[in-house]
Design a protein around this motif. Structure first.
Motif, mmCIF file in Angstrom:
data_model
loop_
_atom_site.group_PDB
_atom_site.id
_atom_site.type_symbol
_atom_site.label_atom_id
_atom_site.label_comp_id
_atom_site.label_asym_id
_atom_site.label_seq_id
_atom_site.Cartn_x
_atom_site.Cartn_y
_atom_site.Cartn_z
ATOM 1 N N TYR A 276 4.821 14.396 6.287
ATOM 2 C CA TYR A 276 6.135 14.722 6.836
ATOM 3 C C TYR A 276 6.198 16.179 7.277
ATOM 4 O O TYR A 276 6.844 16.509 8.280
ATOM 5 C CB TYR A 276 7.228 14.425 5.808
ATOM 6 C CG TYR A 276 7.402 12.954 5.540
ATOM 7 C CD1 TYR A 276 8.164 12.149 6.385
ATOM 8 C CD2 TYR A 276 6.772 12.347 4.463
ATOM 9 C CE1 TYR A 276 8.309 10.792 6.156
ATOM 10 C CE2 TYR A 276 6.904 10.987 4.216
ATOM 11 C CZ TYR A 276 7.672 10.218 5.072
ATOM 12 O OH TYR A 276 7.805 8.872 4.833
ATOM 13 N N ILE A 277 5.536 17.059 6.521
ATOM 14 C CA ILE A 277 5.505 18.463 6.915
ATOM 15 C C ILE A 277 4.783 18.621 8.248
ATOM 16 O O ILE A 277 5.271 19.281 9.170
ATOM 17 C CB ILE A 277 4.830 19.317 5.829
ATOM 18 C CG1 ILE A 277 5.560 19.178 4.488
ATOM 19 C CG2 ILE A 277 4.786 20.773 6.258
ATOM 20 C CD1 ILE A 277 4.866 19.894 3.334
ATOM 21 N N GLU B 56 1.983 8.954 2.860
ATOM 22 C CA GLU B 56 2.954 8.074 2.217
ATOM 23 C C GLU B 56 3.441 6.976 3.159
ATOM 24 O O GLU B 56 3.638 7.199 4.354
ATOM 25 C CB GLU B 56 4.157 8.878 1.725
ATOM 26 C CG GLU B 56 3.898 9.657 0.448
ATOM 27 C CD GLU B 56 5.164 10.294 -0.102
ATOM 28 O OE1 GLU B 56 6.222 10.193 0.539
ATOM 29 O OE2 GLU B 56 5.082 10.902 -1.197
ATOM 30 N N LEU B 57 3.659 5.801 2.583
ATOM 31 C CA LEU B 57 4.175 4.655 3.337
ATOM 32 C C LEU B 57 5.422 4.102 2.656
ATOM 33 O O LEU B 57 5.409 2.992 2.111
ATOM 34 C CB LEU B 57 3.108 3.552 3.434
ATOM 35 C CG LEU B 57 1.847 3.872 4.230
ATOM 36 C CD1 LEU B 57 0.844 2.731 4.107
ATOM 37 C CD2 LEU B 57 2.191 4.124 5.693
ATOM 38 N N PRO B 58 6.526 4.839 2.672
ATOM 39 C CA PRO B 58 7.720 4.353 1.975
ATOM 40 C C PRO B 58 8.277 3.064 2.557
ATOM 41 O O PRO B 58 8.953 2.313 1.858
ATOM 42 C CB PRO B 58 8.718 5.511 2.128
ATOM 43 C CG PRO B 58 8.248 6.267 3.331
ATOM 44 C CD PRO B 58 6.757 6.150 3.297
ATOM 45 N N ARG B 59 7.987 2.803 3.840
ATOM 46 C CA ARG B 59 8.461 1.564 4.463
ATOM 47 C C ARG B 59 7.309 0.733 5.000
ATOM 48 O O ARG B 59 7.470 -0.086 5.893
ATOM 49 C CB ARG B 59 9.470 1.887 5.570
ATOM 50 C CG ARG B 59 10.663 2.673 5.035
ATOM 51 C CD ARG B 59 11.734 2.889 6.046
ATOM 52 N NE ARG B 59 12.479 1.678 6.354
ATOM 53 C CZ ARG B 59 13.644 1.659 6.990
ATOM 54 N NH1 ARG B 59 14.193 2.803 7.371
ATOM 55 N NH2 ARG B 59 14.260 0.534 7.244
ATOM 56 N N GLY B 60 6.134 0.945 4.430
ATOM 57 C CA GLY B 60 4.999 0.094 4.748
ATOM 58 C C GLY B 60 4.357 0.397 6.089
ATOM 59 O O GLY B 60 4.618 1.425 6.731
ATOM 60 N N VAL B 61 3.521 -0.534 6.524
ATOM 61 C CA VAL B 61 2.818 -0.410 7.804
ATOM 62 C C VAL B 61 2.471 -1.818 8.278
ATOM 63 O O VAL B 61 2.290 -2.728 7.466
ATOM 64 C CB VAL B 61 1.541 0.454 7.656
ATOM 65 C CG1 VAL B 61 0.498 -0.229 6.771
ATOM 66 C CG2 VAL B 61 0.950 0.815 9.007
ATOM 67 N N PHE C 192 3.552 4.289 11.840
ATOM 68 C CA PHE C 192 3.793 3.731 10.508
ATOM 69 C C PHE C 192 5.065 2.878 10.533
ATOM 70 O O PHE C 192 5.789 2.834 11.519
ATOM 71 C CB PHE C 192 3.955 4.864 9.494
ATOM 72 C CG PHE C 192 2.741 5.742 9.336
ATOM 73 C CD1 PHE C 192 1.508 5.200 9.026
ATOM 74 C CD2 PHE C 192 2.839 7.118 9.477
ATOM 75 C CE1 PHE C 192 0.389 6.002 8.872
ATOM 76 C CE2 PHE C 192 1.732 7.940 9.318
ATOM 77 C CZ PHE C 192 0.506 7.377 9.019
ATOM 78 N N CYS C 193 5.324 2.213 9.417
ATOM 79 C CA CYS C 193 6.501 1.369 9.165
ATOM 80 C C CYS C 193 6.183 -0.097 9.454
ATOM 81 O O CYS C 193 5.727 -0.443 10.550
ATOM 82 C CB CYS C 193 7.727 1.808 9.964
ATOM 83 S SG CYS C 193 9.276 1.150 9.284
ATOM 84 N N ALA C 194 6.413 -0.928 8.454
ATOM 85 C CA ALA C 194 6.260 -2.363 8.644
ATOM 86 C C ALA C 194 7.291 -2.861 9.663
ATOM 87 O O ALA C 194 8.320 -2.223 9.902
ATOM 88 C CB ALA C 194 6.450 -3.089 7.312
ATOM 89 N N THR D 1 0.842 -1.192 0.000
ATOM 90 C CA THR D 1 0.000 0.000 0.000
ATOM 91 C C THR D 1 0.879 1.245 0.000
ATOM 92 O O THR D 1 1.766 1.391 0.836
ATOM 93 C CB THR D 1 -0.925 0.008 1.230
ATOM 94 O OG1 THR D 1 -1.775 -1.144 1.177
ATOM 95 C CG2 THR D 1 -1.786 1.261 1.260
ATOM 96 N N ASP D 2 0.629 2.136 -0.940
ATOM 97 C CA ASP D 2 1.445 3.347 -1.081
ATOM 98 C C ASP D 2 0.999 4.464 -0.147
ATOM 99 O O ASP D 2 1.822 5.251 0.314
ATOM 100 C CB ASP D 2 1.403 3.855 -2.527
ATOM 101 C CG ASP D 2 1.992 2.861 -3.509
ATOM 102 O OD1 ASP D 2 3.032 2.259 -3.179
ATOM 103 O OD2 ASP D 2 1.420 2.679 -4.591
ATOM 104 N N LEU D 3 -0.316 4.558 0.090
ATOM 105 C CA LEU D 3 -0.868 5.657 0.865
ATOM 106 C C LEU D 3 -1.798 5.127 1.946
ATOM 107 O O LEU D 3 -2.776 4.427 1.650
ATOM 108 C CB LEU D 3 -1.646 6.628 -0.045
ATOM 109 C CG LEU D 3 -0.852 7.348 -1.133
ATOM 110 C CD1 LEU D 3 -1.798 8.115 -2.047
ATOM 111 C CD2 LEU D 3 0.173 8.298 -0.508
ATOM 112 N N PHE D 4 -1.501 5.443 3.186
ATOM 113 C CA PHE D 4 -2.362 5.094 4.315
ATOM 114 C C PHE D 4 -3.566 6.032 4.305
ATOM 115 O O PHE D 4 -3.411 7.253 4.208
ATOM 116 C CB PHE D 4 -1.568 5.249 5.613
ATOM 117 C CG PHE D 4 -2.253 4.716 6.833
ATOM 118 C CD1 PHE D 4 -2.220 3.363 7.131
ATOM 119 C CD2 PHE D 4 -2.921 5.569 7.696
ATOM 120 C CE1 PHE D 4 -2.827 2.870 8.274
ATOM 121 C CE2 PHE D 4 -3.535 5.085 8.837
ATOM 122 C CZ PHE D 4 -3.494 3.729 9.129
#
Length: 399
Positions: free
Chosen positions: A296-297, A30-35, A172-174, A22-25
């Motif tokens: 992130y902002i 953004e989920l660059p490292r998953g969830v 976030f983050c897998a 999944t790219d977007l929660f």
């Protein structure tokens, strides 16, 4: 090879799954490292599952559940701490697989079970302080409404002092190999916990403070959130972080966010950022509103005491990415922060006046002067005003 349940204690197991696709929660963040979607199983005289999993990760969940129930004992209870579909998305299939299983939730949960899944039977309603007796394990329930949905609740195992905290204290983050805090680099996960808090939970800081008081009274030895690592080596650290963030306690630093079409507004904010650094502020974070993901902002703004917003004018209005940010920040209801603003225009003003409205209506901001407005491209005199704002911001965040 079937995936296996992972032991937390002798009778409590993790049966969750990792999502790196999944790219977007929530379609936004953004989920660059998953969830991770965490769910749990308690093996006792009566067997209980704590939450389910997002529907498209059902195979991970079911394989782990089957690995620990293949003796044929089944599942007696499904405790639904939170109805958001990343945690309740497999309730319907669980009901089909275990038709005798009772589903446990509070009044609002039961209402949502019907609304989401048409489930109206086999339900047990629990109230604040009620206990579910599994045999050796006793689960006590406490509501944490608006952290971050109205039905959110926690389940506390009084036997092994394990708190199943739903979305509170997660991030976030897998889970990358390890699932426990003492198996992982927690600096990464704490940044992702702040990003999760700021964007998902932060608006509800007052209810979060009430939830923290309940958790402190329980003194859990292990915290099992619905996202992120299981906290067993220092479970109260994340509670302390939530306490800080929901109390709007900030670090010394300045976030500079600019919206610029052709680089002129960027010249202004670069001068502000440089002057703040020269004045001794080590943490100065600069974001391009068009390119940094909003999550992130917002995370960085939540962390630091100072914020500078700089925007060009676009069709007589605030630059669209900056307008999106201002709308998001107004929704978060932040407090105790210093704000500086600047804007530019060519043939029609607009950006600075809208930033002034945001400053007045968008939160508890302490305005730092000067407000700077530039026509087309900044002159040296304009840039000196920007440097003055940078120095004044540095002084404001040190107060």
């Amino acid at each position: 090879m079937m995936q296996q349940a992972i032991k937390i204690t002798d009778s409590i197991f993790w049966i969750g799954g990792n999502d790196r696709e999944t790219d977007l929660f929530e379609g936004l963040w953004e989920l660059p490292r998953g969830v991770a979607y965490n769910a749990y199983f308690i093996n006792d005289e009566k067997r209980a599952v704590i939450d389910t999993i997002k529907g498209d990760k059902l195979s991970d969940y079911m394989e782990r559940l089957v690995s620990i129930t293949q003796d044929g004992g089944g599942v007696d209870y499904l405790v639904v701490n939170h109805m958001e579909p990343d945690h309740s998305g497999s309730v319907s299939i669980m009901r089909r697989l275990y038709p005798e299983m009772k589903i446990v939730g509070n009044k609002k949960t039961i209402e949502m079970l019907e609304a989401f899944y048409g489930i109206t039977e086999g339900l047990i309603e629990v109230k604040e302080g009620d206990t579910l007796d599994l045999g050796r394990h006793k689960l006590v329930f406490a509501g944490i409404p608006m952290v971050h949905w109205p039905e959110s609740m926690v389940a506390y195992d009084t036997t092994e002092k394990v708190l199943f905290s739903t979305d509170a204290f997660g991030g976030f983050c897998a889970l990358e190999g390890g699932i426990f805090d003492d198996e992982l680099d927690m600096s990464l996960y704490e940044d992702e916990t702040l990003r999760y808090f700021a964007n998902i939970v932060g608006r509800y800081s007052a209810p979060t403070q009430k939830a923290i008081a309940k958790v402190r009274a329980l003194s859990p030895e292990i915290i099992c959130p619905a996202h992120g690592p299981i906290l067993r080596s220092d479970p109260m650290r994340v509670v302390d972080l939530y306490d800080k963030w929901s109390s709007h306690v900030t670090d010394e630093g300045i976030v500079v966010v600019y919206g610029s079409m052709y680089g002129n507004t960027k010249l202004m904010t670069d001068a502000i950022a440089r002057a703040a650094c020269e004045a001794g502020i080590k943490d100065v974070i600069v974001h391009d509103a068009s390119r940094s993901n909003l999550s992130y902002i917002v995370r960085d703004i939540w962390k630091y005491r100072g914020l500078v917003l700089g925007s060009c004018t676009y069709n007589t209005e605030l630059y669209p990415p900056m307008a999106t940010l201002c709308r998001a920040l107004k929704n978060k209801m932040m407090k105790n922060r210093a704000l500086g603003i600047c804007g530019s225009y060519s043939w029609s003003k607009g950006a600075l006046s809208e930033l002034r409205v945001f400053a007045e209506q968008g939160g508890d901001w302490k305005m730092v002067e000067p407000n700077i407005e530039v026509k087309s491209s900044p002159t040296e005199a304009d840039l000196e005003l920007c440097r003055e704002l940078g120095r004044n911001m540095a002084a404001a965040v040190r107060e």
